[in-house]
Design an enzyme around this catalytic site. Structure first.
Site, mmCIF file in Angstrom:
data_model
loop_
_atom_site.group_PDB
_atom_site.id
_atom_site.type_symbol
_atom_site.label_atom_id
_atom_site.label_comp_id
_atom_site.label_asym_id
_atom_site.label_seq_id
_atom_site.Cartn_x
_atom_site.Cartn_y
_atom_site.Cartn_z
ATOM 1 N N HIS A 156 0.808 -1.230 0.000
ATOM 2 C CA HIS A 156 0.000 0.000 0.000
ATOM 3 C C HIS A 156 0.837 1.274 0.000
ATOM 4 O O HIS A 156 0.313 2.354 -0.249
ATOM 5 C CB HIS A 156 -0.934 0.003 1.215
ATOM 6 C CG HIS A 156 -2.044 -1.004 1.105
ATOM 7 N ND1 HIS A 156 -3.324 -0.666 0.721
ATOM 8 C CD2 HIS A 156 -2.060 -2.345 1.305
ATOM 9 C CE1 HIS A 156 -4.079 -1.750 0.696
ATOM 10 N NE2 HIS A 156 -3.337 -2.789 1.053
ATOM 11 N N ASP A 365 3.607 9.497 -0.725
ATOM 12 C CA ASP A 365 2.427 8.718 -0.336
ATOM 13 C C ASP A 365 2.205 7.617 -1.367
ATOM 14 O O ASP A 365 2.393 7.863 -2.563
ATOM 15 C CB ASP A 365 1.194 9.642 -0.307
ATOM 16 C CG ASP A 365 0.234 9.311 0.826
ATOM 17 O OD1 ASP A 365 0.176 8.133 1.216
ATOM 18 O OD2 ASP A 365 -0.441 10.232 1.304
HETATM 19 P P1 ADQ Z 1 -2.958 6.015 4.842
HETATM 20 O O1 ADQ Z 1 -1.541 6.417 5.051
HETATM 21 O O2 ADQ Z 1 -3.748 5.793 6.051
HETATM 22 O O3 ADQ Z 1 -3.074 4.739 3.899
HETATM 23 P P2 ADQ Z 1 -4.788 7.547 2.977
HETATM 24 O O4 ADQ Z 1 -4.727 6.884 1.669
HETATM 25 O O5 ADQ Z 1 -4.869 9.021 2.854
HETATM 26 O O6 ADQ Z 1 -3.554 7.243 3.926
HETATM 27 O O7 ADQ Z 1 -6.053 7.028 3.738
HETATM 28 C C1 ADQ Z 1 -6.461 7.603 4.941
HETATM 29 C C2 ADQ Z 1 -7.919 7.256 5.202
HETATM 30 O O8 ADQ Z 1 -8.201 7.623 6.550
HETATM 31 C C3 ADQ Z 1 -8.861 8.026 4.300
HETATM 32 O O9 ADQ Z 1 -9.904 7.182 3.914
HETATM 33 C C4 ADQ Z 1 -9.344 9.155 5.195
HETATM 34 O O10 ADQ Z 1 -10.654 9.584 4.936
HETATM 35 C C5 ADQ Z 1 -9.286 8.517 6.567
HETATM 36 N N1 ADQ Z 1 -9.067 9.579 7.568
HETATM 37 C C6 ADQ Z 1 -8.000 10.387 7.673
HETATM 38 N N2 ADQ Z 1 -8.192 11.274 8.683
HETATM 39 C C7 ADQ Z 1 -9.387 11.016 9.208
HETATM 40 C C8 ADQ Z 1 -10.175 11.592 10.277
HETATM 41 N N3 ADQ Z 1 -9.757 12.625 10.997
HETATM 42 N N4 ADQ Z 1 -11.364 11.053 10.546
HETATM 43 C C9 ADQ Z 1 -11.810 10.006 9.822
HETATM 44 N N5 ADQ Z 1 -11.142 9.429 8.807
HETATM 45 C C10 ADQ Z 1 -9.949 9.920 8.503
HETATM 46 C C11 ADQ Z 1 -2.149 3.865 3.245
HETATM 47 C C12 ADQ Z 1 -1.098 4.519 2.350
HETATM 48 C C13 ADQ Z 1 -1.784 5.365 1.302
HETATM 49 C C14 ADQ Z 1 -2.789 4.514 0.514
HETATM 50 C C15 ADQ Z 1 -3.707 3.739 1.456
HETATM 51 C C16 ADQ Z 1 -4.581 2.738 0.705
HETATM 52 O O11 ADQ Z 1 -0.191 5.301 3.107
HETATM 53 O O12 ADQ Z 1 -0.848 5.947 0.415
HETATM 54 O O13 ADQ Z 1 -3.578 5.364 -0.306
HETATM 55 O O14 ADQ Z 1 -2.955 3.018 2.420
HETATM 56 O O15 ADQ Z 1 -3.822 1.882 -0.058
#
Ligand code: ADQ
Length: 506
Positions: A156, A365
């Protein structure tokens, strides 16, 4: 054919729980429910000493099998090697990488234990799908136990260039364990190129099209950019206009006519939160006419607070927001609000919808789902503008966003100004292309595409793997890490045997 998913953390849904909108967990659960399956991993619980039992729970057609970690395992496998060594290294942050042999040994031991527990539950025609960096060597351990099933891995987070990954002690051993998988999926073509170059440079693998040959095994390496549940998110956002959840109503009231710039991230140094706050400060300094007219809402729930680098980031973001608010705020206006809590999916969708600018500026990311959620939540007749870091995997797909270099504070500041001033016709034009992209590559597309690629692989002639990843040797001096460039196999290959592999998740 049963699907078996393995991830670092497993959350067993409540019996009556309604599916939350979007999200990887929901998509994987749906895939399991379609054909029946098993989800295996850490329960999230930590126990004092290791009883190491596996508890099973049935929910409809899906079985959940979870095991606890001991405190020592959590320290070494999870906080240590996964989050203080692999995470920073894979986000190109060598300066933050903390390697310890004890942690690495613990990481291998948990993977071995998980493999032992899972192998006892597998049927011969099960398809196994392992997720993320916590579990890289797990397939090699399964193969060592004679498991011949199809095994896929999805990574991921980014895969860094060979020179960066090669700086991690035992990197050659670890990367060579990927050969135990039949299919390795990454987020972008850049990650694919980096991983293949790493396999070639660190363990002398040979490339043939989208396959990599290491010893007698062949592994397919391909990009599968992950998506979101666009339709569910779009509906939630539209609903937030008619029946706003309380936080959205309050935000609307407190903002009045002011414009809103939004950032949503886990509090993680890879997300560029401090640099983003600085860029917003720069924007207000360069364009004082926006004073009182626009605010930044940064939603950033803390994560991994037991890791010192995260505690430091928490302190730093408070310090920078406080300094900028003191310097730029007015008695009746606070330019930056940092909120450190998680919100429901509908509250998030409502925040995105209300914001004129989505500021998604990670330093690095894998994909970044927030960028896609922001687009999905916009009003098609009056959409906001996405400002997106070129170092997010999402930038490879979302070229109609305003693409910025997050290391350049002035560039990000100017992009905020451009976004706020963008005419409606241009906002709509950009939005329509972005939306078409995320809708055609949503989470259901991603799951289908990955599983189809895995089930297509003919692995009837794949040799079994006899050895797993090597334990760190006891000697004091570090092992020789050769950059072989296609020549004789080094210690990694010797250790992993003529074939092997690995994988995991946050
Ligand atoms: P993450 O590093 O966790 O994932 P991201 O892809 O942005 O990063 O996903 C975060 C998720 O958490 C999003 O669905 C977002 O809505 C949710 N989130 C963030 N802050 C929040 C809050 N305050 N309240 C509720 N929900 C919140 C890892 C990798 C990424 C990759 C994903 C999926 O680092 O690059 O996109 O896995 O493969």
């Amino acid at each position: 054919m049963r699907l078996v998913i393995v991830s670092n953390r497993v959350t067993i849904p409540d019996r009556h729980e309604k599916a939350a909108a979007g999200g990887l967990a929901v998509a994987l659960r749906e895939a399991l429910e379609t054909q029946g399956g098993l989800w295996f991993g850490w329960s999230g619980a930590v126990v004092e000493t290791g009883a190491h039992e596996v508890r099973s729970t049935q929910r409809g057609k899906v079985s959940y099998a979870v095991t606890d970690l001991t405190e020592a395992e959590r320290q070494s496998y999870y906080l240590g090697f996964s989050n203080r060594a692999l995470w920073p290294n894979m986000h190109y942050r060598l300066g933050l990488t903390e390697f310890s042999r004890t942690d690495y040994t613990g990481y291998l031991a948990v993977n071995r234990r998980f493999a032992k527990a899972l192998s006892a539950m597998l049927d011969p025609d099960d398809v196994v799908w392992i997720h993320d960096y916590h579990l890289i060597p797990m397939a090699a351990e399964l193969r060592r136990r004679g498991v011949r099933n199809r095994i896929g891995y999805f990574h991921h987070i980014p895969w860094p260039p060979a020179e960066v990954f090669g700086a991690l002690p035992f990197s050659a051993t670890l990367i060579s364990t990927l050969a135990a998988y039949d299919l390795v999926g990454l987020q972008t073509e850049i990650d694919v190129r980096n991983l293949i170059a790493g396999l070639e440079a660190l363990c002398g693998a040979k490339r043939a099209g989208d396959r990599v040959r290491l010893g007698r095994r062949e592994t397919k390496v391909r990009a599968f950019p992950i998506g979101i549940d666009v339709e569910a998110f779009r509906k939630l956002a539209a609903l937030s206009v008619r029946a706003a959840p309380r936080p959205i109503k309050t935000t609307r009231e407190s903002l009045g006519e002011r414009q809103l710039v939004i950032g949503v991230d886990r509090l993680d140094y890879s997300k560029g939160i401090v640099q983003r706050l600085e860029a917003f400060g720069q924007f207000l300094r360069s364009h004082p006419e926006h004073s009182r007219r626009v605010g930044l809402l940064q939603i950033a729930p803390p994560s991994r607070s037991d890791v010192p680098e995260y505690a430091e980031l928490d302190r730093q973001s408070d310090e920078v927001a406080g300094r900028l608010n003191a310097a730029l705020g007015e008695f009746d206006w606070t330019p930056i609000r940092v909120v450190k809590k998680a919100y429901s999916r509908n509250a998030l969708a409502g925040f995105y919808r209300r914001a004129q600018v989505g500021l998604v500026t990670p330093m690095r990311d894998g994909m970044n789902l927030v960028a896609k959620e922001y687009v999905a939540a916009q009003d098609p007749l009056d959409p906001g503008v996405l400002v997106l870091s070129r170092f997010a995997g999402a930038a490879q797909q979302l070229g109609e966003a305003l693409i910025v270099n997050p290391y350049d504070t002035h560039e990000v500041a100017e992009a905020i100004r451009t976004a706020l001033a963008m005419p409606k016709s241009e906002r709509i034009r950009r939005f329509e292309r972005l939306f078409a992209t995320i809708a055609s590559t949503d989470i259901a597309w991603w799951t289908r595409r990955y599983l189809a690629a895995l089930s297509e692989i003919d692995q009837s002639d794949a040799p079994p793997v006899r050895t797993g990843p090597q334990q760190p040797p006891r000697r004091k001096q570090p092992p020789k890490l050769q950059l072989v460039g296609g020549a004789a196999p080094n210690e990694a290959l010797a250790a992993a045997g003529a074939a092997s592999s690995r994988s995991s998740r946050r």
